[in-house]
Design a protein around this motif. Structure first.
Motif, mmCIF file in Angstrom:
data_model
loop_
_atom_site.group_PDB
_atom_site.id
_atom_site.type_symbol
_atom_site.label_atom_id
_atom_site.label_comp_id
_atom_site.label_asym_id
_atom_site.label_seq_id
_atom_site.Cartn_x
_atom_site.Cartn_y
_atom_site.Cartn_z
ATOM 1 N N LEU A 14 -17.405 33.995 152.098
ATOM 2 C CA LEU A 14 -17.466 32.418 151.973
ATOM 3 C C LEU A 14 -18.437 32.076 151.072
ATOM 4 O O LEU A 14 -19.748 32.754 151.134
ATOM 5 N N PRO A 15 -18.136 30.860 150.173
ATOM 6 C CA PRO A 15 -19.436 30.620 149.404
ATOM 7 C C PRO A 15 -20.633 30.063 149.954
ATOM 8 O O PRO A 15 -21.788 30.369 149.683
ATOM 9 N N GLY A 16 -20.414 29.262 150.893
ATOM 10 C CA GLY A 16 -21.495 28.551 151.712
ATOM 11 C C GLY A 16 -21.979 27.158 150.710
ATOM 12 O O GLY A 16 -21.651 27.082 149.678
ATOM 13 N N LYS A 66 -19.633 33.521 143.427
ATOM 14 C CA LYS A 66 -19.573 34.779 144.384
ATOM 15 C C LYS A 66 -18.566 35.856 143.473
ATOM 16 O O LYS A 66 -18.945 37.073 143.706
ATOM 17 N N LEU A 67 -17.470 35.233 142.949
ATOM 18 C CA LEU A 67 -16.782 36.266 142.040
ATOM 19 C C LEU A 67 -17.392 37.070 141.208
ATOM 20 O O LEU A 67 -17.266 38.416 140.769
ATOM 21 N N ASP A 68 -18.267 36.678 140.672
ATOM 22 C CA ASP A 68 -19.171 37.143 139.618
ATOM 23 C C ASP A 68 -19.899 38.269 139.995
ATOM 24 O O ASP A 68 -20.060 39.472 139.293
ATOM 25 N N ARG A 69 -20.185 38.517 141.263
ATOM 26 C CA ARG A 69 -20.893 39.306 142.034
ATOM 27 C C ARG A 69 -20.192 40.419 142.668
ATOM 28 O O ARG A 69 -20.473 41.625 142.718
ATOM 29 N N ILE A 101 -8.329 37.716 145.576
ATOM 30 C CA ILE A 101 -8.866 36.546 145.493
ATOM 31 C C ILE A 101 -7.887 35.715 144.201
ATOM 32 O O ILE A 101 -7.985 36.261 143.019
ATOM 33 N N VAL A 102 -7.126 34.854 144.723
ATOM 34 C CA VAL A 102 -6.213 34.365 143.705
ATOM 35 C C VAL A 102 -6.418 32.775 143.503
ATOM 36 O O VAL A 102 -6.146 32.201 145.030
ATOM 37 N N GLY A 150 -17.302 26.411 150.906
ATOM 38 C CA GLY A 150 -16.714 26.640 152.123
ATOM 39 C C GLY A 150 -17.715 27.225 153.019
ATOM 40 O O GLY A 150 -18.154 28.507 152.781
ATOM 41 N N GLN A 151 -17.708 27.017 154.479
ATOM 42 C CA GLN A 151 -18.405 27.614 155.193
ATOM 43 C C GLN A 151 -17.496 28.080 156.663
ATOM 44 O O GLN A 151 -17.885 28.747 157.285
#
Length: 366
Positions: free
Chosen positions: A55-57, A65-68, A89-90, A126-127
């Motif tokens: 979850l991004p937070g 987050k995808l970069d990591r 993830i899409v 999003g949390q």
């Protein structure tokens, strides 16, 4: 739209939300994409396999987050197979720019859940999964993790659906008791209301062979998510027949399709949602796909007797189910307005009038 009544937005309000820019997509909706109280969400053009769910937070985007966490990127326009045990993830074709008083929730579509494809929607900052806050403006992303079968998807494949709501339309237990007295929310059992309408399991068996349900096979072929009645069910499922007592032991890490003892009725001015996991009744999950549209099982349109098909997976330990045991509950919500077309009224509804039934991807059992 701020003067509109509270409740779940019906199809014509979803169309108005799209027309006003609250829903944004670079291509028009598919003909059957809008259901009486929900909108199917379409996969976009690319996908990433990632190391872990996330979850991004607050203050963080999905992209950051995808970069990591991303392992590799691939194209969906020509179709691609999503493997079991992996997380993807899409980005979705639909984005949102919601009014300040409109929130949303998402769930897997019924056909997605019945294939044990674990699917959730994520927003920037999003949390919580499957939750879109009021006034959200931004992209939507699907997290997809096939648990049992590898699946073929492509741009436009619809795995999830979204429901828009204004205010707090949940029907209380007291109100639900009155509605049941007037409209009979279930048949084949006595309505038990507590935190919603409680449902029990049918393990009596049907037909001469006393069919109870299905257990998914492992190491199968690929299922095309966009094709109906294309696969032989016996290539993917092991039928379960009652032998002796009306009971079933759920094995950990196995996936089952079972059915409720009661037939569910969702009146035209209501919608319903299945609570997927309730530790009060046992350490198992009974549902992935949670939306029941207005008109589901409604007798005026020939749908009386629509059971709730249950997608069941036990957690950690074997668990015994007995016929008639409580396994889940339906939470009812009020519609903002009655839909102009109900579930099952010529809109491609696959599960009206259902009993024990596999997803639409399989041919009928011979």
């Amino acid at each position: 739209m701020t003067d509109a009544p509270a409740g779940i937005l019906p199809a014509h309000m979803i169309e108005a939300l799209f027309a006003s820019g609250g829903i944004v997509a670079d291509r028009t909706f598919d003909d059957d994409q809008i259901q009486p109280a929900s909108l199917d969400l379409r996969l976009g053009k690319i996908a990433w396999r990632v190391r872990a769910s996330f979850l991004p937070g607050p203050g963080k985007s999905v992209a950051s987050k995808l970069d990591r966490l991303k392992l590799h990127e691939f194209d969906l326009t020509g179709g691609a197979v999503l493997e079991t045990g992996c997380v993807y993830i899409v980005p979705l074709l639909e984005e949102l720019d919601l009014p300040a008083d409109v929130a949303a929730a998402t769930n897997p579509k019924s056909s997605t859940g019945r294939l044990d494809v674990f699917t959730r929607v994520i927003t920037d900052e999003g949390q919580e999964f499957d939750t879109v806050p009021a006034g959200y403006s931004g992209a939507l992303y699907a997290e997809i993790s096939p648990k049992t079968f590898p699946v073929l998807v492509r741009t436009g494949t619809r795995l999830s659906q979204i429901r828009f709501r204004r205010g707090h339309p949940t029907v209380s237990d007291e109100e639900l008791t009155g509605i049941d007295a007037a409209a009979e929310l279930i048949t084949g059992g006595h309505a038990r209301i507590g935190g919603g309408l409680q449902l029990s399991i049918d393990l009596a068996g049907t037909g001469k062979d006393r069919l109870v349900g299905f257990r998914a096979k492992r190491h199968t072929g690929v299922i095309d998510m966009d094709v109906k009645a294309a696969h032989d069910p016996l290539d993917f499922w092991e039928p379960i027949h009652r032998r002796g007592a009306a009971e079933l032991i759920l094995d950990p890490n196995e996936f089952y399709i079972l059915v409720s003892r009661e037939a569910v009725h969702v009146p035209p001015d209501l919608a319903a949602e299945m609570v997927p996991f309730d530790p009060l009744v046992g350490e198992f999950r009974v549902h992935y796909a949670g939306f029941f549209d207005p008109g589901f099982g409604h007798s005026e349109i020939g749908g009386a007797g629509s059971r709730a098909v249950l997608e069941v997976r036990s957690h950690d330990v074997p668990f015994m189910l007995d016929h008639g045991q409580t396994v889940g509950r339906l939470v009812y919500e009020r519609m903002a307005e009655r839909p102009r077309t109900l579930y099952g009224e010529g809109i491609g509804s696959n599960y009206q009038g259902q009993a024990l039934k596999l997803s639409k991807h399989f041919r009928a059992m011979e």
